[in-house]
Scaffold this motif. Structure first.
Motif, PDB file in Angstrom:
ATOM      1  N   TYR A  87       1.046  -1.272   0.033  1.00 52.89           N
ATOM      2  CA  TYR A  87      -0.021   0.049   0.127  1.00 52.89           C
ATOM      3  C   TYR A  87       0.992   1.286   0.095  1.00 52.89           C
ATOM      4  N   GLN A  91       0.964   4.037  -2.730  1.00 52.50           N
ATOM      5  CA  GLN A  91       0.560   5.721  -2.431  1.00 52.50           C
ATOM      6  C   GLN A  91       1.761   6.414  -3.108  1.00 52.50           C
ATOM      7  N   GLN A 119     -14.883   0.074  -5.057  1.00 58.22           N
ATOM      8  CA  GLN A 119     -15.045   1.457  -5.067  1.00 58.22           C
ATOM      9  C   GLN A 119     -16.416   1.773  -4.172  1.00 58.22           C
ATOM     10  N   LEU A 122     -16.519   0.273  -0.895  1.00 61.10           N
ATOM     11  CA  LEU A 122     -15.675   1.175  -0.036  1.00 61.10           C
ATOM     12  C   LEU A 122     -16.439   2.458   0.488  1.00 61.10           C
ATOM     13  N   VAL A 127     -13.495   1.247   6.002  1.00 57.75           N
ATOM     14  CA  VAL A 127     -12.443   0.202   5.977  1.00 57.75           C
ATOM     15  C   VAL A 127     -12.907  -1.104   6.402  1.00 57.75           C
ATOM     16  N   LEU A 130     -12.034  -4.081   4.182  1.00 62.38           N
ATOM     17  CA  LEU A 130     -10.742  -4.526   3.746  1.00 62.38           C
ATOM     18  C   LEU A 130     -10.835  -6.077   4.432  1.00 62.38           C
ATOM     19  N   MET A 144      -7.727  -3.048  -2.232  1.00 64.15           N
ATOM     20  CA  MET A 144      -6.336  -2.042  -2.018  1.00 64.15           C
ATOM     21  C   MET A 144      -6.413  -0.860  -3.169  1.00 64.15           C
ATOM     22  N   CYS A 147      -8.755   1.803  -2.459  1.00 60.62           N
ATOM     23  CA  CYS A 147      -8.549   2.554  -1.223  1.00 60.62           C
ATOM     24  C   CYS A 147      -7.454   3.852  -1.717  1.00 60.62           C
ATOM     25  N   MET A 152      -6.997   6.823   0.442  1.00 54.62           N
ATOM     26  CA  MET A 152      -7.245   6.685   2.080  1.00 54.62           C
ATOM     27  C   MET A 152      -5.735   6.851   2.638  1.00 54.62           C
ATOM     28  N   THR A 156      -5.332   5.050   8.401  1.00 52.99           N
ATOM     29  CA  THR A 156      -6.649   4.344   8.207  1.00 52.99           C
ATOM     30  C   THR A 156      -6.525   2.976   7.772  1.00 52.99           C
ATOM     31  N   PHE A 157      -5.781   2.967   6.493  1.00 48.40           N
ATOM     32  CA  PHE A 157      -5.583   1.612   6.102  1.00 48.40           C
ATOM     33  C   PHE A 157      -5.154   0.462   7.000  1.00 48.40           C
ATOM     34  N   ASP A 161      -6.510  -3.093   8.086  1.00 54.30           N
ATOM     35  CA  ASP A 161      -5.861  -4.224   7.690  1.00 54.30           C
ATOM     36  C   ASP A 161      -5.450  -5.219   8.910  1.00 54.30           C
TER      37      ASP A 161
END
Length: 222
Positions: A87, A91, A119, A122, A127, A130, A144, A147, A152, A156-157, A161
């Motif tokens: 992740y 990012q 999506q 989500l 969350v 997840l 993922m 997110c 996100m 928060t992830f 997770d």
């Protein structure tokens, strides 16, 4: 043919009977479990569910009562670190103008319809999705990516997770316990656990293909 099969099974049983002591198995097994699960979280070349189930079978037949707990903790930690690393790499691609190789690979591994579903879920469940994504075969990457596209925050992830990885490790460990409980020999339980894992992982994709092939279904013959 039956005599040939009996001979092969007999040799395999003798090989299993000459395995190293439990201390040696644990010294090699836990680091290997960690590396395989972490690698499988980053690159989909390792069937991580089958790895955890197989490790649970072996642990079930060991004398140490904490072996199953160790498998659970190692698998959960490895899955979590693999997810967080992937992740974080994703990012970096989202923030970059040119994207990144990791983000491109995530996009390539998520079908457009699965991404759209992820999506939507989500947006509706946050969350919590997840946790479900880790339990649904081929559901982790689309969620993922959703997110990432929703930007996100990593914090928060991580909160979502942690329970996801714990639930995933517990589920596949339970499959291994079921497989290991049926047979006296560890290798027999491993075969059954791996078979169950493959069936569970492939069932959703098979079901989608069958539905698409039905007359009147989307993408099927008219």
């Amino acid at each position: 043919m039956s005599s040939r099969l009996s001979e092969v099974l007999g040799r395999l049983s003798d090989t299993v009977g000459r395995l190293p002591p439990e201390s040696t198995q644990q010294a090699v097994g836990y680091p290997s479990l960690f590396l395989l699960v972490a690698l499988g979280a980053l690159v989909p070349v390792v069937p991580t569910g089958a790895v955890v189930s197989s490790a649970a079978v072996v642990a079930l037949h060991q004398s140490n009562p904490l072996s199953l707990l160790y498998v659970f903790l190692v698998a959960s930690l490895a899955a979590f670190l693999g997810d967080v690393t992937l992740y974080w790499l994703g990012q970096r691609g989202v923030r970059s103008r040119n994207g990144s190789r990791w983000l491109a690979e995530l996009r390539g591994r998520a079908a457009p319809d699965r991404l759209a579903q992820a999506q939507s879920k989500l947006e509706d469940h946050g969350v919590l999705v997840l946790v479900l994504s880790r339990l649904i075969p081929a559901g982790r990457i689309p969620v993922m990516l959703a997110c990432l596209l929703a930007r996100m925050p990593l914090r928060t992830f991580v909160r979502g997770d942690v329970p996801a990885c714990l639930a995933w490790a517990a589920t596949y460990q339970l499959i291994g316990i079921v497989g290991g409980s049926v047979f006296d020999k560890p290798w027999q339980g491993v075969v059954l656990a791996v078979t169950l894992t493959v069936v569970i992982s492939g069932a959703p994709a098979l079901w989608r293909r069958l539905r698409q092939g039905r007359p009147g279904s989307a993408g099927g013959p008219a």
